[in-house]
Design a protein around this motif. Sequence first.
Motif, PDB file in Angstrom:
ATOM      1  N   GLY A 231      75.490  74.680 102.109  1.00 30.21           N
ATOM      2  CA  GLY A 231      74.391  75.270 102.845  1.00 30.21           C
ATOM      3  C   GLY A 231      73.980  74.452 104.054  1.00 30.21           C
ATOM      4  N   ALA A 232      72.779  74.744 104.559  1.00 31.01           N
ATOM      5  CA  ALA A 232      72.320  74.133 105.801  1.00 31.01           C
ATOM      6  C   ALA A 232      70.818  73.949 105.750  1.00 31.01           C
ATOM      7  CB  ALA A 232      72.702  75.010 106.998  1.00 31.01           C
ATOM      8  N   ALA A 233      70.353  72.838 106.320  1.00 29.31           N
ATOM      9  CA  ALA A 233      68.922  72.536 106.412  1.00 29.31           C
ATOM     10  C   ALA A 233      68.558  72.412 107.886  1.00 29.31           C
ATOM     11  CB  ALA A 233      68.605  71.249 105.664  1.00 29.31           C
ATOM     12  N   LEU A 234      67.716  73.305 108.363  1.00 30.36           N
ATOM     13  CA  LEU A 234      67.299  73.328 109.759  1.00 30.36           C
ATOM     14  C   LEU A 234      65.996  72.556 109.912  1.00 30.36           C
ATOM     15  CD1 LEU A 234      67.576  74.489 112.667  1.00 30.36           C
ATOM     16  CD2 LEU A 234      66.249  76.467 111.867  1.00 30.36           C
ATOM     17  N   ALA A 285      74.741  59.648 103.872  1.00 27.90           N
ATOM     18  CA  ALA A 285      74.698  60.264 102.544  1.00 27.90           C
ATOM     19  C   ALA A 285      75.818  61.274 102.338  1.00 27.90           C
ATOM     20  CB  ALA A 285      73.345  60.929 102.327  1.00 27.90           C
ATOM     21  N   GLY A 286      76.676  61.463 103.345  1.00 31.87           N
ATOM     22  CA  GLY A 286      77.873  62.277 103.178  1.00 31.87           C
ATOM     23  C   GLY A 286      77.820  63.677 103.742  1.00 31.87           C
ATOM     24  N   ALA A 287      76.707  64.085 104.362  1.00 35.64           N
ATOM     25  CA  ALA A 287      76.623  65.422 104.944  1.00 35.64           C
ATOM     26  C   ALA A 287      77.093  65.406 106.388  1.00 35.64           C
ATOM     27  CB  ALA A 287      75.198  65.947 104.865  1.00 35.64           C
ATOM     28  N   ASP A 288      77.268  66.555 106.957  1.00 39.04           N
ATOM     29  CA  ASP A 288      77.548  66.671 108.383  1.00 39.04           C
ATOM     30  C   ASP A 288      76.252  67.050 109.087  1.00 39.04           C
ATOM     31  OD1 ASP A 288      78.943  66.572 110.720  1.00 39.04           O
ATOM     32  OD2 ASP A 288      80.421  68.088 110.164  1.00 39.04           O
ATOM     33  N   VAL A 289      76.176  66.782 110.380  1.00 42.36           N
ATOM     34  CA  VAL A 289      74.969  67.088 111.140  1.00 42.36           C
ATOM     35  C   VAL A 289      75.361  67.631 112.502  1.00 42.36           C
ATOM     36  CG1 VAL A 289      73.629  65.276 109.987  1.00 42.36           C
ATOM     37  CG2 VAL A 289      74.782  64.769 112.149  1.00 42.36           C
ATOM     38  N   THR A 290      74.467  68.412 113.066  1.00 34.22           N
ATOM     39  CA  THR A 290      74.599  68.813 114.458  1.00 34.22           C
ATOM     40  C   THR A 290      73.951  67.738 115.316  1.00 34.22           C
ATOM     41  OG1 THR A 290      72.469  69.943 114.512  1.00 34.22           O
ATOM     42  CG2 THR A 290      74.375  71.229 113.785  1.00 34.22           C
ATOM     43  N   GLY A 291      74.115  67.842 116.607  1.00 30.00           N
ATOM     44  CA  GLY A 291      73.295  67.040 117.487  1.00 30.00           C
ATOM     45  C   GLY A 291      71.929  67.689 117.629  1.00 30.00           C
ATOM     46  N   CYS A 292      71.039  67.009 118.352  1.00 31.46           N
ATOM     47  CA  CYS A 292      69.724  67.575 118.648  1.00 31.46           C
ATOM     48  C   CYS A 292      69.804  68.505 119.854  1.00 31.46           C
ATOM     49  CB  CYS A 292      68.731  66.449 118.971  1.00 31.46           C
ATOM     50  SG  CYS A 292      68.039  65.665 117.533  1.00 31.46           S
ATOM     51  N   LYS A 340      62.410  69.369 119.080  1.00 31.04           N
ATOM     52  CA  LYS A 340      63.863  69.322 118.934  1.00 31.04           C
ATOM     53  C   LYS A 340      64.277  70.116 117.699  1.00 31.04           C
ATOM     54  CE  LYS A 340      63.907  65.911 122.070  1.00 31.04           C
ATOM     55  NZ  LYS A 340      62.479  65.591 122.175  1.00 31.04           N
ATOM     56  N   ALA A 341      65.516  70.581 117.705  1.00 28.91           N
ATOM     57  CA  ALA A 341      66.105  71.250 116.547  1.00 28.91           C
ATOM     58  C   ALA A 341      67.405  70.549 116.186  1.00 28.91           C
ATOM     59  CB  ALA A 341      66.371  72.725 116.845  1.00 28.91           C
ATOM     60  N   ALA A 342      67.659  70.408 114.900  1.00 27.52           N
ATOM     61  CA  ALA A 342      68.900  69.801 114.412  1.00 27.52           C
ATOM     62  C   ALA A 342      69.163  70.353 113.012  1.00 27.52           C
ATOM     63  CB  ALA A 342      68.806  68.281 114.389  1.00 27.52           C
ATOM     64  N   CYS A 343      70.383  70.181 112.544  1.00 20.43           N
ATOM     65  CA  CYS A 343      70.751  70.752 111.250  1.00 20.43           C
ATOM     66  C   CYS A 343      71.609  69.773 110.459  1.00 20.43           C
ATOM     67  CB  CYS A 343      71.506  72.062 111.456  1.00 20.43           C
ATOM     68  SG  CYS A 343      71.675  73.044 109.952  1.00 20.43           S
ATOM     69  N   ILE A 344      71.333  69.697 109.157  1.00 23.21           N
ATOM     70  CA  ILE A 344      72.129  68.942 108.189  1.00 23.21           C
ATOM     71  C   ILE A 344      72.854  69.973 107.337  1.00 23.21           C
ATOM     72  CG2 ILE A 344      72.026  67.351 106.223  1.00 23.21           C
ATOM     73  CD1 ILE A 344      69.369  66.298 107.459  1.00 23.21           C
ATOM     74  N   PHE A 345      74.179  69.853 107.202  1.00 26.37           N
ATOM     75  CA  PHE A 345      74.895  70.943 106.556  1.00 26.37           C
ATOM     76  C   PHE A 345      76.164  70.480 105.838  1.00 26.37           C
ATOM     77  CE2 PHE A 345      76.628  70.530 110.787  1.00 26.37           C
ATOM     78  CZ  PHE A 345      77.985  70.750 110.655  1.00 26.37           C
ATOM     79  N   SER A 346      76.689  71.364 105.011  1.00 29.04           N
ATOM     80  CA  SER A 346      77.965  71.217 104.309  1.00 29.04           C
ATOM     81  C   SER A 346      78.369  72.615 103.840  1.00 29.04           C
ATOM     82  CB  SER A 346      77.816  70.267 103.117  1.00 29.04           C
ATOM     83  OG  SER A 346      79.058  70.056 102.489  1.00 29.04           O
ATOM     84  N   PRO A 347      79.614  72.998 103.881  1.00 33.65           N
ATOM     85  CA  PRO A 347      80.796  72.194 104.208  1.00 33.65           C
ATOM     86  C   PRO A 347      80.916  71.895 105.700  1.00 33.65           C
ATOM     87  CG  PRO A 347      81.413  74.473 103.927  1.00 33.65           C
ATOM     88  CD  PRO A 347      79.959  74.395 103.559  1.00 33.65           C
ATOM     89  N   LYS A 348      81.779  70.932 106.000  1.00 33.19           N
ATOM     90  CA  LYS A 348      81.921  70.494 107.385  1.00 33.19           C
ATOM     91  C   LYS A 348      82.497  71.579 108.284  1.00 33.19           C
ATOM     92  CE  LYS A 348      82.385  65.597 106.144  1.00 33.19           C
ATOM     93  NZ  LYS A 348      81.101  65.186 106.715  1.00 33.19           N
ATOM     94  N   SER A 349      83.124  72.582 107.699  1.00 32.67           N
ATOM     95  CA  SER A 349      83.711  73.673 108.491  1.00 32.67           C
ATOM     96  C   SER A 349      82.676  74.679 108.960  1.00 32.67           C
ATOM     97  CB  SER A 349      84.784  74.382 107.669  1.00 32.67           C
ATOM     98  OG  SER A 349      84.212  74.922 106.476  1.00 32.67           O
ATOM     99  N   LEU A 350      81.427  74.557 108.487  1.00 35.90           N
ATOM    100  CA  LEU A 350      80.410  75.540 108.838  1.00 35.90           C
ATOM    101  C   LEU A 350      80.049  75.446 110.321  1.00 35.90           C
ATOM    102  CD1 LEU A 350      78.341  77.681 107.884  1.00 35.90           C
ATOM    103  CD2 LEU A 350      76.754  75.805 107.434  1.00 35.90           C
ATOM    104  N   ALA A 351      80.101  76.583 110.991  1.00 38.18           N
ATOM    105  CA  ALA A 351      79.643  76.654 112.370  1.00 38.18           C
ATOM    106  C   ALA A 351      78.181  77.096 112.347  1.00 38.18           C
ATOM    107  CB  ALA A 351      80.491  77.642 113.159  1.00 38.18           C
TER     108      ALA A 351
END
Length: 357
Positions: A231-234, A285-292, A340-351
């Motif tokens: 999933g994703a956390a905005l 912690a092992g998640a992927d993130v977007t930039g801000c 600002k907006a940013a997102c923490i997400f998994s799996p890494k393939s998520l657009a």
Amino acid sequence: MSLKERLVRDIAEGGPLTIADYVTRCLHDPRDGYYATRPRLGAEGDFITAPLVSQMFGELIGLWAVETWRRLGAPDHVQLVEVGPGDGTLMEDALRAARADPAFLQAAQLTLIEPSAPLREIQARRLSQSDLPPRFVRSLDEIAPEGPVILIANEVLDCMPGRQFVKTDDGWAERRVGVDEDGELVFGHSPISGGFIRPTFAVEPGQVVEVCAAQAMFAEGLAELVNTHGGAALLIDYGRDRPEAGDTLQALIRHRKIHPLEAPGQADLTMWADFPAVLGAAVRAGADVTGCRGQGEFLERLGIRARAERLKAGRPEAAEVVDRQLRRLTALDEMGTLFKAACIFSPKSLAVPGFER
């Protein structure tokens, strides 16, 4: 005994408080804390958030959640979570927009994370007729997801206070809240007791550096959640997108800034979100993130201008109001870049919608 009197007593007995401890007491003291007793939102309250500026904000967040669910493969079950839902306006608008895809509403379960009892009552009333009945919990640890998680946290990080450290001519010290000889709360400097790593960026004598363990721990919790369930956390908040010095502690009453020590428990106290530290903690912690991205750019990518045009077409008499709301949310000199907006997400393939390169 007032909160201020109890703070003065406790400082006299135990020594000066860190900025983080002082703000936590002011916001969450069970008897007199701001969020425990008197949170006031909106034009008639102490502060206003983006969902209260315009319905467009919550509607676009709702469509963001739907599109994220689709990009996760449209699973049969998804946990829709909002942290710190305010008065429930964002989620009310989001769920209305989500009706564009009934399958999403069929799949979703709604969880609201809210420690404030007065706010939980307001949120429950506002969402009592919504498409998804909310389940209330007090922390991330109480979420029991079935399927992936789509989480929204608007103006949550700024409520998680940090410690402040000051560079002096003699080295580093910690800024704390003490009591002067007249029994008034005052800022002062104390030796550092631990938990501080000297910054790698330039800091001039007299400047303040903020370190917020609570924001980093929250990011780690989000990372664990999306790593485990997908999933994703905005995250949307006002704050910094690069490491830098600066004292961002502020207090608001009726939209007016006051001294942070002036009215303990009666004012909303905030500090800027530290996005570099938050996203760095999530990556570790092992998640992927977007930039801000600036809030304005993020909302533009989600289609806020098209939504504004549709609102004006349906209500021509409200065109001027809609234009003012659009400017407030997106303009560079309004909320467009400070937030600002940013997102923490998994799996890494998520657009992640709104963050595609």
